[in-house]
Design a protein around this motif. Structure first.
Motif, PDB file in Angstrom:
ATOM      1  N   UNK A 282      18.228  17.532  12.904  1.00 26.18           N
ATOM      2  CA  UNK A 282      17.596  18.876  12.503  1.00 26.18           C
ATOM      3  C   UNK A 282      16.311  19.420  12.430  1.00 26.18           C
ATOM      4  N   UNK A 283      16.262  21.005  12.524  1.00 28.62           N
ATOM      5  CA  UNK A 283      14.468  21.671  12.776  1.00 28.62           C
ATOM      6  C   UNK A 283      14.093  20.701  11.674  1.00 28.62           C
ATOM      7  N   UNK A 284      13.066  20.376  11.600  1.00 32.97           N
ATOM      8  CA  UNK A 284      12.416  19.652  10.491  1.00 32.97           C
ATOM      9  C   UNK A 284      12.282  20.437   9.086  1.00 32.97           C
ATOM     10  N   UNK A 285      11.664  21.843   9.880  1.00 32.81           N
ATOM     11  CA  UNK A 285      11.562  23.023   8.777  1.00 32.81           C
ATOM     12  C   UNK A 285      12.714  22.754   8.184  1.00 32.81           C
ATOM     13  N   UNK A 286      14.659  23.008   8.215  1.00 35.31           N
ATOM     14  CA  UNK A 286      15.152  23.065   7.560  1.00 35.31           C
ATOM     15  C   UNK A 286      15.604  21.823   7.181  1.00 35.31           C
ATOM     16  N   UNK A 287      14.842  20.602   7.840  1.00 37.45           N
ATOM     17  CA  UNK A 287      15.555  19.006   6.623  1.00 37.45           C
ATOM     18  C   UNK A 287      15.628  19.188   5.441  1.00 37.45           C
ATOM     19  N   UNK A 288      14.711  19.415   3.942  1.00 39.27           N
ATOM     20  CA  UNK A 288      14.687  19.596   2.926  1.00 39.27           C
ATOM     21  C   UNK A 288      15.802  19.904   2.470  1.00 39.27           C
ATOM     22  N   UNK A 289      16.382  21.549   3.385  1.00 33.85           N
ATOM     23  CA  UNK A 289      17.413  22.810   3.238  1.00 33.85           C
ATOM     24  C   UNK A 289      18.600  21.713   2.972  1.00 33.85           C
ATOM     25  N   UNK A 290      18.812  20.415   3.968  1.00 32.18           N
ATOM     26  CA  UNK A 290      19.918  19.890   4.585  1.00 32.18           C
ATOM     27  C   UNK A 290      20.023  18.627   3.946  1.00 32.18           C
ATOM     28  N   UNK A 291      19.707  17.996   3.245  1.00 33.17           N
ATOM     29  CA  UNK A 291      19.042  16.913   2.424  1.00 33.17           C
ATOM     30  C   UNK A 291      19.717  17.408   0.800  1.00 33.17           C
ATOM     31  N   UNK A 292      19.022  18.349   0.371  1.00 34.95           N
ATOM     32  CA  UNK A 292      19.169  18.787  -0.912  1.00 34.95           C
ATOM     33  C   UNK A 292      21.123  19.652  -1.411  1.00 34.95           C
ATOM     34  N   UNK A 293      21.906  19.900   0.365  1.00 39.65           N
ATOM     35  CA  UNK A 293      22.388  20.188   0.698  1.00 39.65           C
ATOM     36  C   UNK A 293      23.535  19.147   0.592  1.00 39.65           C
ATOM     37  N   UNK A 294      23.201  18.074   1.178  1.00 36.63           N
ATOM     38  CA  UNK A 294      23.850  17.140   0.898  1.00 36.63           C
ATOM     39  C   UNK A 294      23.815  16.327  -0.167  1.00 36.63           C
ATOM     40  N   UNK A 295      22.702  16.220  -1.044  1.00 36.78           N
ATOM     41  CA  UNK A 295      22.961  15.456  -2.397  1.00 36.78           C
ATOM     42  C   UNK A 295      23.376  16.295  -3.324  1.00 36.78           C
ATOM     43  N   UNK A 296      23.584  17.686  -3.167  1.00 36.05           N
ATOM     44  CA  UNK A 296      24.555  19.374  -4.060  1.00 36.05           C
ATOM     45  C   UNK A 296      25.772  18.205  -4.126  1.00 36.05           C
ATOM     46  N   UNK A 297      26.436  18.136  -2.524  1.00 37.60           N
ATOM     47  CA  UNK A 297      27.923  17.708  -2.739  1.00 37.60           C
ATOM     48  C   UNK A 297      27.825  16.652  -3.034  1.00 37.60           C
ATOM     49  N   UNK A 298      27.535  15.432  -3.068  1.00 36.97           N
ATOM     50  CA  UNK A 298      26.947  14.013  -3.916  1.00 36.97           C
ATOM     51  C   UNK A 298      27.265  14.506  -5.163  1.00 36.97           C
ATOM     52  N   UNK A 299      26.557  15.230  -5.977  1.00 36.13           N
ATOM     53  CA  UNK A 299      26.904  15.345  -7.192  1.00 36.13           C
ATOM     54  C   UNK A 299      28.095  15.778  -7.502  1.00 36.13           C
TER      55      UNK A 299
END
Length: 378
Positions: A322-339
């Motif tokens: 993923x483009x580094x600019x959207x990396x944090x967005x992808x990580x936080x979405x994964x955390x949301x789903x795991x939560x």
């Protein structure tokens, strides 16, 4: 996702042996592109998610709409001991134009083969409804291989180095031979590699407009010889290379001699983020379409949990690309789903949701600012 109430009817439609009818549960996931049937719920969901990802790529790359080309492609995940064939997959066209893709579902089936099969099925449906059955015999191999390889590398970006090294070891085909190859047999490794390198050469080295690359791909899929078109595009700027194949050899030297950046563009990463955050395809009986804001009350339902787990895994696969600019967005979405999968505390879900939405919206605004600045500078 839903259980199948009339198993015998579905078996007839999909052409599965009636001897498989048993007390087992069957599961299905479907949309306008793929209808996936199998015994294992998780496998069905993951295959459907992969199909959605590939279909989105193909709609963008080929500029076609799923609704214009027949019904969903019927995908069945057959247990290896009951498949009735030894190949990894079989693609067939029914008497009324139904496209069926049967997988021999076991551990020998690779992600690369699966990407190719789904791409092949999607292209077959398009060509059948666009130009008829006879057109399939003249379809050129390289665009199918290129499109499938692109999707595969988006999911497994680390494989680009393996692909480069392998291409360095091989004697490349002449460009005319690549453009002439017909049919769907891209099992030879070079067919997949050379088709992808040709697409990259057109897209990135000579920087053809996306609409021109799309035109060349569609012409090749429709069985046309694009060599004269390529020669016209390259002249006179590339005339010093002596021939079309001289240009091709120069492209390979450039591509195989450079360090490869595996990150996506901003546009690609944003489109993928929007797709993986869209929960409307998770089927809940008798309920409105699901979204991130109303998922909490449905988090314990089996279809939701399976979909969430599949998307967590998909995000993990995609992060290196993923483009580094959207990396944090992808990580936080994964955390949301795991939560949603792990937590019983609603405030934790609300916090994770707010974190993702804030991160994603901020990045989209920044992305838009960058786009406008680039446009004004150009």
């Amino acid at each position: 996702m839903r259980r199948i109430a009339c198993i015998a009817w579905l078996f007839c439609v999909l052409g599965l042996p009636l001897g498989l009818l048993a007390a087992d549960d069957f599961y299905i996931e479907q949309d306008a592109d793929f209808e996936v049937l199998g015994l294992d719920r998780r496998s069905v969901v993951r295959m459907h998610e992969l199909g959605r990802f590939i279909a989105e790529n193909l709609r963008r790359d080929l500029g076609i709409r799923s609704s214009d080309y027949g019904g969903s492609i019927q995908v069945s995940l057959r247990p290896a001991d009951k498949a009735g064939f030894s190949e990894h997959y079989l693609l067939s066209i029914g008497a009324h134009g139904e496209i069926a893709l049967d997988f021999r579902w076991d551990e020998t089936l690779s992600l690369e083969q699966t990407c190719y099969a789904l791409t092949l099925a999607y292209v077959t449906r398009y060509l059948y409804y666009d130009a008829g059955l006879k057109s399939l015999a003249n379809t050129r191999t390289w665009p199918v291989a290129a499109l499938a390889t692109r999707s595969y590398l988006q999911l497994r970006p680390g494989q680009i180095s393996t692909m480069v090294e392998s291409s360095r070891q091989e004697i490349p085909l002449q460009l005319n031979r690549i453009l002439e190859l017909k049919g769907y047999d891209a099992t030879a490794a070079y067919a997949s590699r050379d088709g992808y390198w040709l697409w990259v050469s057109l897209d990135r080295l000579i920087r053809l407009a996306p609409v021109r690359v799309r035109e060349l791909m569609l012409r090749s899929l429709q069985g046309q010889d694009i060599a004269p078109v390529l020669e016209a595009i390259l002249q006179p700027d590339e005339s010093d290379l002596g021939s079309l194949d001289g240009w091709w050899q120069a492209c390979l030297q450039e591509l195989l001699g450079r360090s490869h950046f595996v990150f996506e563009s901003l546009d690609e990463s944003r489109a993928w983020m929007e797709q993986v955050a869209d929960l409307s395809t998770v089927e809940l009986e008798g309920d409105a379409p699901l979204n991130l804001r109303r998922i909490w009350t449905h988090r314990s339902e089996d279809p939701v949990r399976v979909a969430l787990q599949a998307r967590v895994e998909l995000i993990q696969l995609r992060l290196p690309r993923i483009n580094p600019a959207y990396y944090n967005s992808a990580v936080t979405l994964g955390i949301l789903y795991q939560t949603l999968l792990d937590s019983e505390q609603k405030f934790e879900y609300i916090g994770a949701l707010a974190k993702f939405l804030g991160e994603f919206e901020d990045m989209k605004r920044t992305h838009e600012t960058i786009r406008l600045e680039l446009e004004s500078a150009g």
